[in-house]
Motif scaffolding. Structure first.
Motif, short mmCIF file in Angstrom:
data_model
loop_
_atom_site.label_atom_id
_atom_site.label_comp_id
_atom_site.label_asym_id
_atom_site.label_seq_id
_atom_site.Cartn_x
_atom_site.Cartn_y
_atom_site.Cartn_z
N ASP A 27 0.83 -1.20 0.00
CA ASP A 27 0.00 0.00 0.00
C ASP A 27 0.87 1.26 0.00
O ASP A 27 2.09 1.21 0.21
N THR A 28 0.22 2.39 -0.22
CA THR A 28 0.89 3.69 -0.13
C THR A 28 0.17 4.55 0.89
O THR A 28 -1.05 4.75 0.80
N LEU A 29 0.91 5.04 1.87
CA LEU A 29 0.38 5.95 2.89
C LEU A 29 0.90 7.35 2.59
O LEU A 29 2.11 7.58 2.60
N ILE A 30 -0.01 8.29 2.32
CA ILE A 30 0.38 9.67 2.07
C ILE A 30 0.14 10.49 3.33
O ILE A 30 -0.97 10.48 3.88
N ILE A 31 1.17 11.18 3.78
CA ILE A 31 1.08 12.03 4.97
C ILE A 31 0.99 13.48 4.52
O ILE A 31 1.87 13.97 3.80
N ALA A 32 -0.06 14.17 4.94
CA ALA A 32 -0.37 15.51 4.42
C ALA A 32 0.41 16.60 5.15
O ALA A 32 -0.15 17.59 5.63
N GLY A 33 1.73 16.42 5.24
CA GLY A 33 2.59 17.46 5.81
C GLY A 33 3.07 17.14 7.21
O GLY A 33 2.51 16.30 7.92
N ASP A 34 4.14 17.85 7.63
CA ASP A 34 4.72 17.70 8.96
C ASP A 34 5.03 16.23 9.30
O ASP A 34 4.61 15.71 10.33
N PHE A 35 5.78 15.61 8.42
CA PHE A 35 6.26 14.25 8.64
C PHE A 35 7.13 14.22 9.90
O PHE A 35 6.91 13.42 10.81
N GLY A 36 8.14 15.07 9.94
CA GLY A 36 8.88 15.32 11.18
C GLY A 36 9.92 14.30 11.57
O GLY A 36 10.50 14.41 12.66
N PHE A 37 10.20 13.33 10.71
CA PHE A 37 11.21 12.33 11.05
C PHE A 37 12.59 12.69 10.51
O PHE A 37 13.53 11.90 10.62
N LEU A 38 12.70 13.87 9.90
CA LEU A 38 14.01 14.42 9.54
C LEU A 38 14.08 15.80 10.18
O LEU A 38 13.72 16.81 9.58
#
Length: 220
Positions: A27-38
């Motif tokens: 599957d593909t999970l799209i995160i709508a901003g502020d991923f924050g893992f970098l």
């Protein structure tokens, strides 16, 4: 299957939530901003990224208002699914602004970035001016809208259009060029649904808009 969720802010526990159990192999999970893992290049962050890189699904994220753009921009620009990206790991993809991707036959327009409500507290420490979309990025987005005849299956952004900010009572007084751009998209484009992550709420705004945060919503 494609899923959309909201800001994760570097919180690895989000990927252990019952909602995330919907997302499976391939599957593909799209995160709508502020991923924050970098963010801070710490050992803890590296360990969290490794855990995400071991997932059996793709994590594709828009940038938001709380990203370390110095870290993101160290990655070369590459192409993925028809649009420009930074490839953080084989299954972790940074979706760039104003791009169009074809994922599982769905045409998706993305546009990250926005305005930090806590800018006054962060300006001298961990705030990047590049969080705010530039005129050139908007021009590129307009060109891609035109190339695709203004027709998309989904639009995914970090910020909401200006009219929805007023509807939701979120960051009402702040206006950027990108907010006017999004209002133009509403008027000129045909699309099935629009998702945005900035507001940190889960709310459907009839007919086509979704503020998304903790929910993991399938794109059907």
């Amino acid at each position: 299957m494609i899923y959309v969720t909201g800001d994760t802010h570097g919180d690895i526990t989000r990927f252990k939530s019952p909602e995330m159990k919907k997302v499976g192999r391939g599957d593909t999970l799209i995160i709508a901003g502020d991923f924050g893992f970098l963010w801070d290049n710490s050992k803890q962050e590296a360990a969290a990224l490794k855990k995400l890189a071991d997932k059996n699904f793709t994590i594709a994220f828009l940038d938001g208002c709380h990203e370390n753009f110095d870290m993101l921009e160290k990655y070369p620009i590459e192409e993925w699914k028809g649009g420009k990206v930074h490839i953080i790991a084989p299954n972790i993809i940074h979706l760039l602004r104003g791009q169009v991707y074809t994922i599982e036959k769905s045409r998706i327009f993305t546009f990250g970035g926005g305005h930090s409500q806590d800018i006054e507290f962060r300006r001298d420490n961990d705030w990047w001016e590049r969080e705010q979309p530039s005129h050139e990025e908007i021009k590129e987005g307009i060109a891609h809208l035109r190339e695709n005849n203004y027709k998309f299956d989904y639009i995914i952004t970090h910020e909401p259009p200006a009219s929805l900010k007023e509807c939701l009572g979120v960051d009402v007084l702040e206006r950027l060029e990108v907010h006017a751009f999004f209002e133009d998209i509403i008027k000129t484009c045909k699309y099935r649904e629009w998702f945005f992550g900035k507001c940190h709420i889960d709310k459907h705004i009839p007919i086509k808009f979704h503020a998304v945060f903790n929910s993991v919503i399938p794109l059907k």
